[in-house]
Design an enzyme around this catalytic site. Structure first.
Site, PDB file in Angstrom:
ATOM      1  N   TYR A 325       0.843  -1.207   0.000  1.00 64.29           N
ATOM      2  CA  TYR A 325       0.000   0.000   0.000  1.00 64.29           C
ATOM      3  C   TYR A 325       0.873   1.250   0.000  1.00 64.29           C
ATOM      4  CZ  TYR A 325      -4.185  -2.748   1.315  1.00 64.29           C
ATOM      5  OH  TYR A 325      -5.235  -3.620   1.336  1.00 64.29           O
ATOM      6  N   PHE A 328       2.341   2.082  -3.422  1.00 64.34           N
ATOM      7  CA  PHE A 328       1.349   2.581  -4.379  1.00 64.34           C
ATOM      8  C   PHE A 328       0.863   3.989  -4.016  1.00 64.34           C
ATOM      9  CE2 PHE A 328       0.407  -2.052  -5.443  1.00 64.34           C
ATOM     10  CZ  PHE A 328       1.216  -2.003  -6.555  1.00 64.34           C
ATOM     11  N   LYS A 334      -1.046   9.749 -10.257  1.00 61.50           N
ATOM     12  CA  LYS A 334      -2.227   8.886 -10.325  1.00 61.50           C
ATOM     13  C   LYS A 334      -3.373   9.474  -9.499  1.00 61.50           C
ATOM     14  CE  LYS A 334      -3.586   4.348  -8.557  1.00 61.50           C
ATOM     15  NZ  LYS A 334      -3.033   3.166  -7.873  1.00 61.50           N
ATOM     16  N   TYR A 335      -3.091   9.825  -8.249  1.00 63.47           N
ATOM     17  CA  TYR A 335      -4.177  10.283  -7.382  1.00 63.47           C
ATOM     18  C   TYR A 335      -4.639  11.690  -7.739  1.00 63.47           C
ATOM     19  CZ  TYR A 335      -3.585   5.942  -4.977  1.00 63.47           C
ATOM     20  OH  TYR A 335      -3.537   4.591  -4.708  1.00 63.47           O
ATOM     21  N   GLU A 398     -13.683  -1.974   2.216  1.00 62.56           N
ATOM     22  CA  GLU A 398     -12.390  -2.664   2.115  1.00 62.56           C
ATOM     23  C   GLU A 398     -12.537  -4.039   2.749  1.00 62.56           C
ATOM     24  OE1 GLU A 398      -9.374  -2.114   0.630  1.00 62.56           O
ATOM     25  OE2 GLU A 398      -8.990  -4.117   1.436  1.00 62.56           O
ATOM     26  N   ASP A 425     -16.163  -7.624   1.306  1.00 58.35           N
ATOM     27  CA  ASP A 425     -15.892  -7.787  -0.113  1.00 58.35           C
ATOM     28  C   ASP A 425     -16.923  -6.953  -0.853  1.00 58.35           C
ATOM     29  OD1 ASP A 425     -15.999  -8.876  -2.831  1.00 58.35           O
ATOM     30  OD2 ASP A 425     -14.743 -10.501  -2.051  1.00 58.35           O
ATOM     31  N   MET A 426     -16.490  -6.217  -1.870  1.00 59.14           N
ATOM     32  CA  MET A 426     -17.453  -5.328  -2.548  1.00 59.14           C
ATOM     33  C   MET A 426     -18.571  -6.094  -3.223  1.00 59.14           C
ATOM     34  SD  MET A 426     -15.225  -4.010  -5.831  1.00 59.14           S
ATOM     35  CE  MET A 426     -13.692  -3.753  -4.944  1.00 59.14           C
ATOM     36  N   GLU A 447      -9.869   1.477  -7.807  1.00 59.04           N
ATOM     37  CA  GLU A 447      -8.556   1.428  -8.498  1.00 59.04           C
ATOM     38  C   GLU A 447      -8.094  -0.023  -8.503  1.00 59.04           C
ATOM     39  OE1 GLU A 447      -5.230   3.037  -6.482  1.00 59.04           O
ATOM     40  OE2 GLU A 447      -6.186   3.169  -4.537  1.00 59.04           O
ATOM     41  N   GLU A 456      -6.326  -7.845 -12.769  1.00 57.94           N
ATOM     42  CA  GLU A 456      -6.560  -8.054 -11.328  1.00 57.94           C
ATOM     43  C   GLU A 456      -8.052  -8.196 -11.051  1.00 57.94           C
ATOM     44  OE1 GLU A 456      -4.205  -5.336  -8.944  1.00 57.94           O
ATOM     45  OE2 GLU A 456      -2.364  -5.889 -10.000  1.00 57.94           O
TER      46      GLU A 456
END
Lengths: 662, 662
Positions: A325, A328, A334-335, A398, A425-426, A447, A456
């Site tokens: 984490y 990244f 990116k953000y 998350e 889990d989404m 993301e 992924e």
């Protein structure tokens, strides 16, 4: 004494420049004495600024001798005891005696050469020399290759061979110089103890006038370039400099201070003085200086990753670590793009007079997208100069229980407890909707993309939240496409082949024991490679996918591969549309600046495919799935001698690699 | 900020001292806040001089909680984001929550503990923590062992377990503390991710009063010692120091600054101030300082060799490298003894009125024995004050063609061409005698001994020159004996077991693919080990062996192994008589001072043999040969429950290892 060699060496990151010894015009007696002066020689060249010398392993005395049918050569004479053992390894590379020619058409020369090759290599091993230079003498050298293979098989040492080829093809029956090298290393089983060097010649072969053909050398272990005094001219200020054509070629080929070396020589002018040596050194360094300024910073950061194979993450089945984490989260570009996308989406909703906006972050990790959202909200408030009243409710979903602890900490310490944190889990959010722990979102943000975009399982994850979406929920990202480009690369082929023995892959033990090592999508910072054609578009995915259309995909991409090249596999990139025109891209021709979260992907072939002539290659790839997993299968088709060849299907049924759905 | 931790850390080679956190007397609310102050805590302890802290992995808030049958514990609360990721790994070790007890007799506690163990270990992996400390609570902990095994099997991380045991046995039904640890690590398959720590208690178990029994801990991966505030007393100068008994034990056990750590704590006095922390730190450091002064130099030199298995050289079948010769030539005490022996032999011959002395060096290498001979001759001339006229002719025989180049160089540059250099295997010298290239020697000198004396085939080589000797030729060396000592060592057992995977053996690929890894004589610098009995004499060889008596040998050595110990194998040493009373010895009780050419040898057993009671072990060893090779075979015999047990014969017929005669 020879410590002076390091004068220009370790601390200043200057290219390694060596001096190549080949003193032809020297008496037998002088040569014998010279061979006992290595310490002094090293010290003298070190003082000038050289960092090593390349010296005949048998001594000049032997190097210069004439052999005859009595099969007598002068004995090896380069005594080890004249210099501390550590200095040999540090400052001296060796060259095989120039008369050794195992592939000579004269049988006696071939036989005698084979015998003397073994003696000299045995002595190099005895001395602990790291590199032995051999000049290729023929367009085909099968006996030399066999001697090298035998030496590497039987000796347990780390010694490398530096194979030297000239940049014209007089020696090689006008064959392409790269081709001669490629054929030779193939005879040596593409062994990773073999490196190539180019000896610049006055007139260059045609291949060195073609940008495309020069690129091939970037896909080879080009470890040194030899430049002779004869290629230098006096400039206007009377300084010694390389001719323009050689200077241009050197700039083109010399890319890496740490792995590449310059080797200066004076093959036909034996008695140059120290001043000239220094001028040659400076002249060649000047020429590559600007190249290196550009590259040093990049190298420092990327060095440990270059050409190192990585197994793609599987965030669905493995929880990520804090350090992953952390890495990244450093990706500012990116953000910032995410923030921009969220802000634009918010503004669009506000213009439609939304007042209570629900925003769900899917896969919040340790919260970078929460931060981006909070910044975007603040910006949106400013845009509307606080004239619009609106509230935004943020849910952070998350599944990793460890990351939840980080999210809770941020919520307490940084977000004023404004975020609702959901551990789930989404794909199971319906439950939370029913229990009213969440609300239907106006915007969802995620993301979940890998190096090849969908690898992924972003499509499957986002499809899993369809049930909780409104008809007009904005999805960030809204679409992504991936791309493929054929590449040449000996190094990557070697690294995959040697994967289990050399540990050059992090998480290598995640590779299934019985799997084909080539039947994997890898992630890798491409270093020693070149592209063989343009990048082509492969798959596309759109979100939200409310009709639940299948995530099966297939594509056949046609590439045109140039003559005299070697196809290793296909580099994989992607481009994602976050919202409207706000994108992130790793496409080689339009990579988002400073974005570093994604190294390219790589679909390797099982074998290197040598293309003697320009040819069409069709790359066929499918994205398949069953209840448990998703995987890619691929193969190529091409014509050879009028016949259509299909390569074996790789990763059939996901037997070597698959992405788990749970 | 936390960089201050390194204040007393990296640069000064001081022991690593950590602080162990267990704040009992703290409110729930305070604990929660405390767990978010790790950066400050690290900085504060760093300032005092500590190099790390051991902190509950779930936070103090959770560590102190009471669990109940509802199976609720406070959640893990030690947020990663409060401190940079690199500082966690550098400054923080973690401890499992003290209430986790998978082997509790209460089933619900056991079950709940197993579940919470997994959570905490998963969080430790998430944080990237290097070590997790677990206090053993029972004399047998099979469920904890299983949880540890499962964690190590399934996770791909480098994390180590620090298993803590008290130095009394109240917890352990009065069992020997070492035995409890030994049984536990055995349940964990003697895995090398497991380390042991001792928590010093006020009253020590009996085993800590016995020198012999304390030695066993030197054969274990004892990586830390915890010392509580309660064990400190005020000295005369009112300084805080360890009680005499604990101080003595600490000095006995704390041997290695690099691998061992001190862990200070105050289990019953929560509110100590920084001054006391510093006093405790200094008090404990004072106690071990003198130990470490002795050892630092030794460690620096030997560190890279310690417990690293090496395959013995085979100078008969493999030519040695320059660097190997170079290392051996550094051994001054060895060559001084040779010089003394040669000088004494010369003087004896001179007293017998020899005038033209012939000296042959057999296996001259790069010439160290030539140098010793030349020095000895010069000394002999001085002794006789130049009153005796004599000449010495030196022949240097060497079969390695590369070393011949070094000898020729020395002859030219250093020896005034006074030495006759013969390139030949010493066993073929008859030819040279016939062609009069050599003469029959008055003295022969060689240095062909390995770690076990005869294991580099000195007997066979010297027997091979019998034909060229006179009746009264002096042989240096004239005899040698070897010795064996039973040892305990977990580390060496692990290193042999993991040999093929961990590459901790140089020249490991010389081990035959199919061989039993334990059926080898290794050479190893013994580090983490202890002797289990006295050293006993094994074989003897005398030279010259003019009667050609057989070099077959066999021996059965009886050893008395103490109760509660674990036999791993037998350390091998030797003693050589060069001439008369001039010897070299690696015998552990009378090792020649500063001699470093030989590390001990090691004959391992296939399995660790635990001895619950004092017992007799008979070690049977044979030195066998055929036309091509020489090898050792060995097995042990002992009584168990009144029954005579024979272990499997190791290296039968030299199937795993042999010394080649050519």
């Amino acid at each position: 004494m020879t410590e002076k060699m390091s004068y220009n060496g370790e601390n200043i990151k200057q290219p390694n420049v060596g001096w190549f010894f080949s003193r032809k015009y020297i008496t037998e007696n002088d040569a014998y004495l010279f061979d006992k002066q290595i310490a002094t020689i090293c010290a003298n060249y070190g003082k000038i600024g050289f960092s090593f010398i390349t010296y005949p392993i048998g001594g000049i005395y032997r190097y210069n001798c004439q052999i005859n049918k009595n099969r007598n050569a002068r004995p090896i004479h380069l005594p080890d005891l004249q210099m501390g053992i550590q200095f040999w390894q540090k400052y001296v590379n060796c060259a095989l005696s120039s008369w050794i020619d195992p592939d000579s058409p004269d049988e006696w020369i071939a036989d005698f050469s084979a015998q003397e090759f073994k003696k000299e290599m045995d002595y190099a091993r005895y001395l602990g020399i790291n590199n032995v230079l051999i000049e290729l003498k023929h367009s085909e050298s099968p006996k030399l290759a066999k001697l090298i293979n035998n030496f590497l098989d039987s000796s347990n040492c780390e010694l490398s061979f530096w194979i030297l080829l000239p940049t014209n093809s007089y020696l090689f029956k006008n064959e392409d110089c790269w081709l001669v090298w490629r054929n030779f290393r193939t005879l040596c089983n593409n062994c990773n103890h073999l490196f190539v060097g180019l000896a610049f010649t006055e007139d260059l072969g045609d291949e060195f006038a073609s940008y495309k053909q020069i690129q091939r050398w970037k896909a080879e272990p080009l470890s040194f370039i030899r430049i002779d005094y004869s290629l230098f001219v006096r400039g206007n200020g009377s300084e010694l400099k390389l001719t323009d054509v050689h200077s241009k070629l050197l700039k083109n080929l010399f890319l890496n201070n740490q792995c590449q070396h310059l080797l200066l020589s004076s093959l036909n002018y034996d008695e140059l003085n120290e001043l000239v040596f220094e001028e040659m050194l400076n002249g060649s360094l000047d020429c590559i200086k600007e190249n290196n300024c550009k590259r040093v910073i990049e190298e420092e950061f990327l060095d440990e990753y270059m050409d190192v194979l990585q197994i793609p993450l599987q965030p669905l089945s493995n929880s990520l670590d804090s350090s992953v984490y952390n890495t990244f989260e450093q990706d500012k570009p990116k953000y910032l793009q995410y923030q921009k996308a969220i802000k634009t989406a918010l503004e669009d909703l506000l213009l439609q007079n939304f007042e209570n906006i629900i925003l769900i972050i899917l896969g919040a990790g340790r919260g970078p997208l929460v931060n981006a959202s909070l910044s975007a909200i603040a910006e949106a408030r400013k845009t509307f100069k606080y004239q619009k009243e609106f509230s935004v409710k943020i849910y952070a979903v998350e599944k990793n229980p460890n990351a939840i602890i980080s999210l809770q900490y941020c919520n307490e310490e940084r977000w004023k407890n404004s975020v609702s944190i959901i551990q789930s889990d989404m794909r199971s959010l319906t439950l939370f909707l029913e229990s009213k722990e969440i609300e239907k979102p106006d915007i969802i943000i995620s993301e979940l993309l890998g190096s090849f975009g969908d690898n992924e399982l972003c499509p499957e994850c986002l499809d899993g939240v369809n049930n909780i979406l409104k008809e007009n929920t904005i999805c960030i990202p809204s679409s992504y496409r991936n791309f493929l480009t054929p590449i040449q690369s000996l190094r990557l082929y070697q690294n995959i082949r040697d994967l289990k023995s050399n540990n050059k892959c992090n998480r290598v033990n995640e590779i299934k024991e019985c799997s084909e090592l080539s039947d994997h999508l890898y992630v890798v910072c491409l270093g020693q490679f070149c592209y063989l054609d343009k990048t082509k578009h492969c798959f596309e995915f759109l979100h939200p996918n409310l009709t639940n259309s299948s995530n099966f995909r297939e594509a056949s991409l046609n590439f045109r591969i140039p003559k005299n090249s070697e196809l290793m596999g296909f580099a994989a990139h992607f481009e994602v549309v976050l919202y409207k025109n706000i994108i992130l891209s790793t496409h080689p021709e339009r990579h988002t600046e400073n974005l570093f979260s994604w190294f390219p992907g790589l679909f390797p072939l099982r074998k290197l495919l040598f293309c003697a002539n320009e040819c069409n290659i069709l790359f066929n790839i499918k994205r398949k799935f069953d209840k448990e997993k998703v995987w890619y299968e691929w193969f190529i088709e091409y014509e050879e001698n009028g016949e259509l060849i299909k390569s074996e299907l790789q990763n059939e049924n996901g037997e070597s690699q698959s992405m788990n759905l749970s």
